[in-house]
Design an enzyme around this catalytic site. Structure first.
Site: not given
Ligand code: S3P
Length: 440
Positions: A29, A319
């Protein structure tokens, strides 16, 4: 990427203090926002893994100047928008990279073609194509929403998009497209997902409204906004910190501290679950760093018990289920992980590969369409059998999870394609060896 295999063997205790590499989500990001912004963005602690380096390269292709100043220190000089790239954008193994960049690029009147490695070319892009098409972008390429795909952007209009699956990548793609859409963009999340995009939009000077209503999260990005370059400090990745921490929990005599770990509650589902299992996991030095909560996490070898992990926790640890499955293999009794169907569309089908790998290591496993049950093989300090050669299908987290398994098993555990670990955790092998882990 292929490379010779890597083997982990049982040895002495793991001990020491380490720093996790920079958070992968925030690193992608920071580069993308920096390239969309006007002016200079200085980034400290950027993850220099292959996934993120692909995003840096992509931002150059879209017109930003991206400079590597020192280890972890990067400067992005943005143009206030993207210009048309003159070649295909190859995002390698990175689902986050390609989906966020597609969202960012959709707002500009140009064509861009995206591809990736074999794993990424097999992953579903429909989930971002659908909302971006509704906003006005067009896509051409392979059928079934698989890369390579060519996106033609520009002249977008606002949508208010209810996420069909809990995906921060899809949310982020819509919000990034909304920056250059008439009227901005809205996203409704039935289950809150990681909010790094919302936080970073604010850090770059945008106004974004977030409100919890009737059990759902409503996010509104008003239109007509621009981003201004800023300074971003990337905290340590809890998804990477998980590997040395779980290694310490399952290896007798161990004590490991990982410093500077991101502790955003939308990312800490694994730590909560391990504590419920009875893990001696202690957070200290809790502080705010660059707008995110950060702390040091210490794990000591622990007798753990199996637990039921509710589906509602999945977005905060999606994850981390592979490494949780390893912790569960050393716990007393079954651990039932529910509502984890999204695991099947990650870098690999992670439910299938964890079930195969753990069962090859002598652990009782039951695979469900959207779940996984791991029956703890260990009572007290007795290690698991191990002795498997694990097929990772190039998935970095499958590789690291089984190597951690091998550190506490009777017989060594090997993985193929260990080179792929560098997509998210360059330095993993050296870090584990530094803590006393026998990896060769
Ligand atoms: C990410 C979101 C998650 C996660 C991925 C990073 C992000 O994917 O698995 O590793 O940075 O937004 P989904 O959006 O597919 O859940």
């Amino acid at each position: 990427m292929t490379s010779a295999g890597l083997t982990a063997k049982r040895g002495g205790p793991l001990r020491g203090r380490v720093r996790a590499p920079g958070d992968k989500s925030i690193s992608h990001r920071a580069l993308i926002f920096g390239a969309l912004a006007t002016g200079t963005t200085d980034i400290e602690g950027l993850l220099e893994g292959d996934d993120v380096l692909r995003t840096a390269q992509a931002m150059r292709a879209f017109g930003a100047t991206v400079t590597h100043l020192a280890p972890g220190a990067w400067r992005v000089e943005g143009q206030g928008g993207f210009s048309e790239p003159d070649d295909v954008i190859d995002c390698g193994n990175a689902g986050t990279g390609v989906r966020l960049i597609m969202g960012a690029a959709a707002g500009f009147p140009m064509a861009a073609t995206f591809t990736g490695d074999a794993s990424l070319r097999g992953r579903p892009m429909n989930r971002v194509m659908k909302p971006l098409r509704e906003m006005g972008a067009t896509f051409a390429g392979r059928t079934g929403g698989r890369l390579p795909l060519t996106l033609v952007g520009g002249a977008l209009k606002r949508i208010d998009y209810r996420l069909p699956e809990p995906s921060a990548q899809v949310k982020s793609a819509v919000l990034l497209a909304g920056l250059h859409a008439d009227g901005g963009a809205g996203v409704i999340e039935p289950e809150a997902t990681r909010d790094h995009t919302e936080r970073m939009l604010r850090a770059f000077g945008a106004v974004i409204h977030v409100e919890d209503r009737d059990g759902e999260r409503h996010i509104d990005l008003p239109g007509g906004q621009s981003l201004t370059g800023t300074k971003i400090i990337v905290p340590g990745d809890p998804s990477s910190a998980a590997f040395p921490l779980v290694a310490a929990l399952i290896t007798p005599g161990s004590e490991v501290t990982v410093e500077g770990v991101l502790l955003n509650v939308l990312r800490t589902g694994l730590f909560t679950t391990l504590q419920e299992m009875g893990a001696d996991l202690v957070i200290s030095n809790l502080r705010d760093e660059g707008g995110e909560p950060v702390g040091d996490v210490t794990a000591r070898h622990s007798a753990m018990r199996g637990v039921d992990v509710p589906a509602s926790r999945a977005p905060s640890m999606i994850d981390e289920y592979p490494i949780l499955a390893v912790a569960a293999a050393f716990a007393d009794g079954p651990t039932h992980m529910r509502g984890i169907g999204e695991m099947r569309v990650k870098e690999s089908d992670r439910i299938a590969l964890m079930a195969a790998g753990l069962s090859a290591c002598g652990i009782g496993v039951e695979e469900e369409p959207e779940g996984l049950i791991v029956v703890g093989a260990a009572r007290g300090n007795h290690p698991a059998a191990g002795g498997a050669s694990v097929v990772t299908k190039g998935d970095h987290r499958i590789a690291m999870s089984h190597l951690v398994m091998g550190l506490a098993s009777n017989d060594a555990v090997s993985v193929d394609e260990p080179g792929m670990i560098a997509t998210s955790f360059p330095g993993f092998v050296e870090m584990m060896r530094g803590l006393g882990g026998a990896l060769a």
